[in-house]
Structure formats: C-alpha cells, structure tokens
Design a protein around this motif. Structure first.
Motif, PDB file in Angstrom:
ATOM      1  N   GLU A  53     -52.599 -93.964  -2.232  1.00 16.05           N
ATOM      2  CA  GLU A  53     -53.537 -93.553  -3.281  1.00 16.05           C
ATOM      3  C   GLU A  53     -54.698 -92.762  -2.683  1.00 16.05           C
ATOM      4  O   GLU A  53     -55.179 -93.080  -1.584  1.00 16.05           O
ATOM      5  CB  GLU A  53     -54.092 -94.779  -4.023  1.00 16.05           C
ATOM      6  CG  GLU A  53     -53.051 -95.524  -4.836  1.00 16.05           C
ATOM      7  CD  GLU A  53     -53.582 -96.820  -5.427  1.00 16.05           C
ATOM      8  OE1 GLU A  53     -52.813 -97.493  -6.148  1.00 16.05           O
ATOM      9  OE2 GLU A  53     -54.758 -97.177  -5.162  1.00 16.05           O
ATOM     10  N   GLU A  54     -55.138 -91.749  -3.432  1.00 14.92           N
ATOM     11  CA  GLU A  54     -56.299 -90.961  -3.046  1.00 14.92           C
ATOM     12  C   GLU A  54     -57.317 -90.978  -4.189  1.00 14.92           C
ATOM     13  O   GLU A  54     -56.962 -90.725  -5.341  1.00 14.92           O
ATOM     14  CB  GLU A  54     -55.910 -89.511  -2.733  1.00 14.92           C
ATOM     15  CG  GLU A  54     -54.974 -89.369  -1.545  1.00 14.92           C
ATOM     16  CD  GLU A  54     -54.632 -87.921  -1.264  1.00 14.92           C
ATOM     17  OE1 GLU A  54     -55.167 -87.029  -1.956  1.00 14.92           O
ATOM     18  OE2 GLU A  54     -53.811 -87.672  -0.354  1.00 14.92           O
ATOM     19  N   TYR A  55     -58.556 -91.284  -3.844  1.00 16.74           N
ATOM     20  CA  TYR A  55     -59.639 -91.340  -4.821  1.00 16.74           C
ATOM     21  C   TYR A  55     -60.613 -90.204  -4.491  1.00 16.74           C
ATOM     22  O   TYR A  55     -61.305 -90.245  -3.476  1.00 16.74           O
ATOM     23  CB  TYR A  55     -60.364 -92.685  -4.763  1.00 16.74           C
ATOM     24  CG  TYR A  55     -59.504 -93.860  -5.150  1.00 16.74           C
ATOM     25  CD1 TYR A  55     -59.682 -94.502  -6.372  1.00 16.74           C
ATOM     26  CD2 TYR A  55     -58.499 -94.330  -4.296  1.00 16.74           C
ATOM     27  CE1 TYR A  55     -58.882 -95.582  -6.733  1.00 16.74           C
ATOM     28  CE2 TYR A  55     -57.694 -95.402  -4.646  1.00 16.74           C
ATOM     29  CZ  TYR A  55     -57.892 -96.020  -5.869  1.00 16.74           C
ATOM     30  OH  TYR A  55     -57.095 -97.088  -6.217  1.00 16.74           O
ATOM     31  N   THR A  56     -60.639 -89.201  -5.340  1.00 13.60           N
ATOM     32  CA  THR A  56     -61.527 -88.061  -5.150  1.00 13.60           C
ATOM     33  C   THR A  56     -62.848 -88.319  -5.875  1.00 13.60           C
ATOM     34  O   THR A  56     -62.858 -88.803  -7.011  1.00 13.60           O
ATOM     35  CB  THR A  56     -60.875 -86.779  -5.702  1.00 13.60           C
ATOM     36  OG1 THR A  56     -59.613 -86.588  -5.053  1.00 13.60           O
ATOM     37  CG2 THR A  56     -61.747 -85.568  -5.431  1.00 13.60           C
ATOM     38  N   VAL A  68     -62.038 -92.427   4.662  1.00 13.37           N
ATOM     39  CA  VAL A  68     -62.685 -91.539   3.710  1.00 13.37           C
ATOM     40  C   VAL A  68     -63.133 -90.282   4.446  1.00 13.37           C
ATOM     41  O   VAL A  68     -63.644 -90.351   5.568  1.00 13.37           O
ATOM     42  CB  VAL A  68     -63.882 -92.231   3.005  1.00 13.37           C
ATOM     43  CG1 VAL A  68     -64.961 -92.631   3.991  1.00 13.37           C
ATOM     44  CG2 VAL A  68     -64.452 -91.351   1.903  1.00 13.37           C
ATOM     45  N   ASN A  69     -62.891 -89.134   3.832  1.00 15.52           N
ATOM     46  CA  ASN A  69     -63.271 -87.835   4.408  1.00 15.52           C
ATOM     47  C   ASN A  69     -64.100 -87.091   3.368  1.00 15.52           C
ATOM     48  O   ASN A  69     -63.732 -87.032   2.195  1.00 15.52           O
ATOM     49  CB  ASN A  69     -62.007 -87.039   4.746  1.00 15.52           C
ATOM     50  CG  ASN A  69     -62.294 -85.775   5.529  1.00 15.52           C
ATOM     51  OD1 ASN A  69     -62.073 -85.711   6.740  1.00 15.52           O
ATOM     52  ND2 ASN A  69     -62.792 -84.732   4.874  1.00 15.52           N
ATOM     53  N   LEU A  99     -61.185 -90.794  -0.691  1.00 14.70           N
ATOM     54  CA  LEU A  99     -60.836 -92.080  -0.089  1.00 14.70           C
ATOM     55  C   LEU A  99     -59.320 -92.215  -0.087  1.00 14.70           C
ATOM     56  O   LEU A  99     -58.679 -92.014  -1.114  1.00 14.70           O
ATOM     57  CB  LEU A  99     -61.464 -93.227  -0.885  1.00 14.70           C
ATOM     58  CG  LEU A  99     -60.960 -94.633  -0.537  1.00 14.70           C
ATOM     59  CD1 LEU A  99     -61.439 -95.062   0.845  1.00 14.70           C
ATOM     60  CD2 LEU A  99     -61.392 -95.648  -1.599  1.00 14.70           C
ATOM     61  N   HIS A 100     -58.762 -92.559   1.061  1.00 12.71           N
ATOM     62  CA  HIS A 100     -57.322 -92.743   1.199  1.00 12.71           C
ATOM     63  C   HIS A 100     -57.024 -94.229   1.407  1.00 12.71           C
ATOM     64  O   HIS A 100     -57.544 -94.840   2.350  1.00 12.71           O
ATOM     65  CB  HIS A 100     -56.783 -91.961   2.400  1.00 12.71           C
ATOM     66  CG  HIS A 100     -56.986 -90.479   2.310  1.00 12.71           C
ATOM     67  ND1 HIS A 100     -55.979 -89.602   1.960  1.00 12.71           N
ATOM     68  CD2 HIS A 100     -58.095 -89.714   2.517  1.00 12.71           C
ATOM     69  CE1 HIS A 100     -56.451 -88.369   1.964  1.00 12.71           C
ATOM     70  NE2 HIS A 100     -57.737 -88.414   2.297  1.00 12.71           N
ATOM     71  N   ASN A 106     -61.648 -89.934  -9.375  1.00 15.19           N
ATOM     72  CA  ASN A 106     -60.335 -89.752  -9.984  1.00 15.19           C
ATOM     73  C   ASN A 106     -59.221 -90.136  -9.012  1.00 15.19           C
ATOM     74  O   ASN A 106     -59.268 -89.785  -7.835  1.00 15.19           O
ATOM     75  CB  ASN A 106     -60.153 -88.289 -10.414  1.00 15.19           C
ATOM     76  CG  ASN A 106     -58.908 -88.092 -11.247  1.00 15.19           C
ATOM     77  OD1 ASN A 106     -58.716 -88.772 -12.241  1.00 15.19           O
ATOM     78  ND2 ASN A 106     -58.057 -87.173 -10.828  1.00 15.19           N
ATOM     79  N   CYS A 107     -58.251 -90.878  -9.505  1.00 10.77           N
ATOM     80  CA  CYS A 107     -57.050 -91.188  -8.739  1.00 10.77           C
ATOM     81  C   CYS A 107     -55.851 -90.672  -9.541  1.00 10.77           C
ATOM     82  O   CYS A 107     -55.457 -91.281 -10.548  1.00 10.77           O
ATOM     83  CB  CYS A 107     -56.919 -92.692  -8.475  1.00 10.77           C
ATOM     84  SG  CYS A 107     -55.442 -93.119  -7.497  1.00 10.77           S
ATOM     85  N   CYS A 108     -55.310 -89.537  -9.103  1.00 11.03           N
ATOM     86  CA  CYS A 108     -54.227 -88.899  -9.858  1.00 11.03           C
ATOM     87  C   CYS A 108     -52.983 -89.782  -9.934  1.00 11.03           C
ATOM     88  O   CYS A 108     -52.307 -89.830 -10.966  1.00 11.03           O
ATOM     89  CB  CYS A 108     -53.866 -87.561  -9.217  1.00 11.03           C
ATOM     90  SG  CYS A 108     -55.135 -86.302  -9.428  1.00 11.03           S
TER      91      CYS A 108
END
Length: 423
Positions: A240-243, A208-209, A233-234, A269-271
């Motif tokens: 998957e990326e969770y913004t 996570v960044n 979160l990666h 959000n996970c696009c």
C-alpha cells in the motif's frame, strides 16, 4: 541503511564540492539528543523593530521572499532540514500504522499520526525562521522506539471482510526490545529551494519519502510559506502507498510577537484500498473564531461513505468520530515525545546541518548577532560563488542521497526497492 559522506572533509575553498559519495551510517554511533531548543526570547524582536520596519518598507504585497536576506535575529538556531525531523517526534504512532488489521484501520492510524506530527515543531510563544539549507546540506538522525509502546492491533479496528485482512507485521528476531527509525534529509536544489527527506523502519517494513519546495511571500503583517510537493508512505507488507500533501504555514504579527498558523486543504489517498482523507487547516477569521482549528473526514471512495470525521486543534485536542458514533479524543499536549538520536557534531561531516551551521548557532546562543550574521553571510556567499563556478563551467549539481524522478525526488536506496529485490 542511510548514509553519510565517506570523503575526508573538503578543503575550505570547495566546501560545496558535489563529488562526495554516501556510505552507510551506523545508528549505534548516534546519541540521544539533549539539546533543548527554546525560542521564547522576545527581547530581540522588540529591540530590532526598526530593522524590521526598514525591511518591510522595501517589500511589496505578494513579493517572493526566496531571495530576500532576512535579519539574523529572527533565526531559529537550526536548519529547516532538522525541522523536518519533527514530523517523527511521535515515532510510536508512525510505526503503529502498519499494525492496523484492515485498510480502514490503517488509513485511520495514518491520519491520526499525520495530524499529531505538526505541533512539536511549533512549540513556544515565539515563531522564528530556521536556517535556509545550503545546497548539498544533509541532516541525519534516528529514533529508538520501545516495542511495547507501539499500538498493537485492536478489536475495535473495523473488520470488513475476513478475506481482506492481512496479518500485521511480525517483529524481527534480533533480540532488541526497540525498533529503530532512521531519517535522512538533503537540500537537493537551491533555486528553487527543494528539500528531500526519507525515513524507514525495516523491521516494520515501512518507509516514507517526501520532497518539499518552500515558496514564501510577503502578505503585509504576515509571511506565507507554501509547501509545494508531496510525500508517500509505503507499507510493504500490504503493498500500500499513502500519498499526502502538506499545509501552508503563516508567520503572523511579525511586528509584535510572531506566531505560526497553519492553513489550507491537504489530502491523503491510498489508491489500492480506495480510502482517502480530506483535511482542512482553518486560519483564524478577522473577527472571532478559534485558533489552530482543523476539520476533516475519512472516506471509502468506492462506496462514497464517510467512515470518520475529525475536528479540533492541531496543537491541542483532536476528536475522531466514527460512522457508528463512537468518539475518541487525542490530547496532543500529553503525547510522549521520543527524543531523536544524533551523532556528536565533531563526528559529523562538513555538509551535515549542525556542523555546517555550528558557528552561526554558537553566536546566536551567545547573543552575538554581529558574529552570527558574519558566519551566515560567509556560508551564503560561498554557496553563491560555487553556483557561479558551476554555471561558468557548465557543471551540473550532483546530489548525494536523492535522485530526481519526474517532478519529485526519491531516496536512492529506498526500502521498497531492496524489499522487492529480495522477494
């Protein structure tokens, strides 16, 4: 691996020298943190009320407090950078996210982790303010999480399409019975005050960044802090990326017993999967109403269907109700807290939070406010002097661990880059 400066300590006149380079840190050097931070001493607030009144008389509603020097007795005995590590006080829930069998399960696990990540940093009856990090300041720590404490895939995880399932991450064959989560934070900017922080667990292939710009303003009997920025979160096994964003914080009742309230709307959000969550932290109305209330819902955007509704208190009990009507409660007061691991202060570099602020912390522990103020002023004046010198010589500030990309700050060796290069 996360890093720490390899330089020998700078001479005192160049404490904020930007030329230090990061090297790898060995988490084996870190020891379980035994320091108990309690902020329940109300005496200082009551004794210093005249100081607070004098300060308030000079402030105007809506005034930006970024450059206002606040009295030392309200300080929390640790840096804001260390406070960000509280977001991982339940690293078992964090690691469990990657074990969800479906996109829906992973989003639900992320939301559960997210909502349980605030209460540990805001325990105790008295709200105090952490140290404003000095530019170039860093904080490093890690957690060891027993593998049998990480939630496994469950049959209750919603299965939508057998072809949509991805096997959960496999444990590495290193022979250890625990996972290691590593964390680094850095103050990357002074004006505006921006912090970057990053955490990773290579074994679970997740990291996570985040970057946060804190904006504070005077609101009469309260101080409001807006957390501008976002985190990502990666989950590398799933690409998957969770913004996500962060709520605002409010220090209430600053003339009596200050306490913290969270407020505002945040989004996850996970696009890739089309799942999102909208969460509202409710501030208490003037009359009636509960404290610390939170509500939210998780949606599958392509079908516009709500898969879960959330309600409760972010520092007490949360209730998750699925679209099928099943309800599950999480009592945050009973969740086990995993202690972080830190290197002893004497082994830390001069820029690391606990060593950098050690004289201020020692003075506050001894209740010597005059000496604490003196040490704090010396650090801040040195920072201002270095800032003036850089302006005069047109020398840009050079960060150690984070690089500016667009409007955000990205850790310079994130797991997703090394992961993609190894494929």
């Amino acid at each position: 691996m996360l890093g720490v400066s390899s330089h020998a300590p700078c001479a005192p006149h160049c404490l904020f020298c930007p030329s230090q380079d990061p090297v790898d840190i060995d988490p084996e050097e870190e020891e379980e943190d035994v320091w108990e931070l309690t902020e329940d001493d109300l005496g200082a607030v009551e004794e210093q009320r005249s100081v607070i009144l004098h300060l308030l008389s000079q402030l105007k509603l809506g005034m930006d407090l970024t450059r206002v020097v606040l009295p030392t007795f309200i300080l929390e005995k640790r840096s804001l950078l260390e406070m960000y590590a509280d977001f991982l006080s339940h690293p078992d829930l964090f690691l469990s996210i990657s074990g969800g069998l479906t996109p829906e399960a992973r989003m639900l696990r992320f939301v559960e982790y997210y909502l349980t990540s605030f209460h540990e940093g805001r325990k105790g009856a008295l709200a105090k303010k952490p140290y404003n990090p000095i530019i170039g300041e860093t904080f490093h720590c890690s957690w060891r999480v027993p593998k049998d404490c990480v939630q496994p895939p469950q049959s209750s995880d919603t299965v939508e399409d057998p072809q949509d399932q991805t096997p959960p991450p496999e444990d590495s064959a290193d022979g250890k019975d625990y996972y290691t989560v590593r964390f680094v934070a850095e103050q990357v900017s002074h004006h505006p005050p921006v912090s970057g922080f990053y955490a990773e667990c290579p074994e679970r292939k997740m990291c996570v960044n985040a970057h946060v710009w804190t904006k504070s303003k005077f609101m009469g009997m309260s101080i409001g802090v807006t957390m501008v920025g976002e985190g990502v979160l990666h989950l590398l096994d799933y690409d998957e990326e969770y913004t996500f964003t962060l709520p605002c914080a409010y220090a209430r009742s600053i003339l009596t017993v200050p306490w913290v309230e969270l407020g505002g709307k945040v989004n996850v959000n996970c696009c890739k999967t089309g799942y999102s969550a909208a969460i509202t932290f409710h501030t208490k109305p003037f009359y009636g109403g509960k404290l610390h209330r939170v509500t939210g819902e998780v949606k599958h955007n392509p079908t516009n269907s709500v898969v879960c509704k959330i309600q409760g208190e972010w520092n007490s009990v949360l209730e998750f109700t699925s679209s099928s009507g099943d309800t599950r409660c999480v009592d945050l007061t009973k969740l086990p807290v995993t202690r972080k691991r830190v290197r002893p202060v004497e082994k830390q570099g001069p820029f690391e939070s606990r060593r950098l602020w050690s004289h201020v912390t020692d003075a506050l522990m001894a209740k010597d406010l005059e000496k604490a103020t003196e040490h704090k002023r010396a650090l801040e004046e040195r920072q201002r002097a270095e800032e003036r010198h850089r302006a005069e010589t047109e020398t840009p500030w050079s960060t150690k661990y984070f690089n500016k990309e667009g409007d955000g700050w990205i850790y310079n060796r994130p797991l997703w880059k090394s992961w993609s290069s190894s494929l």
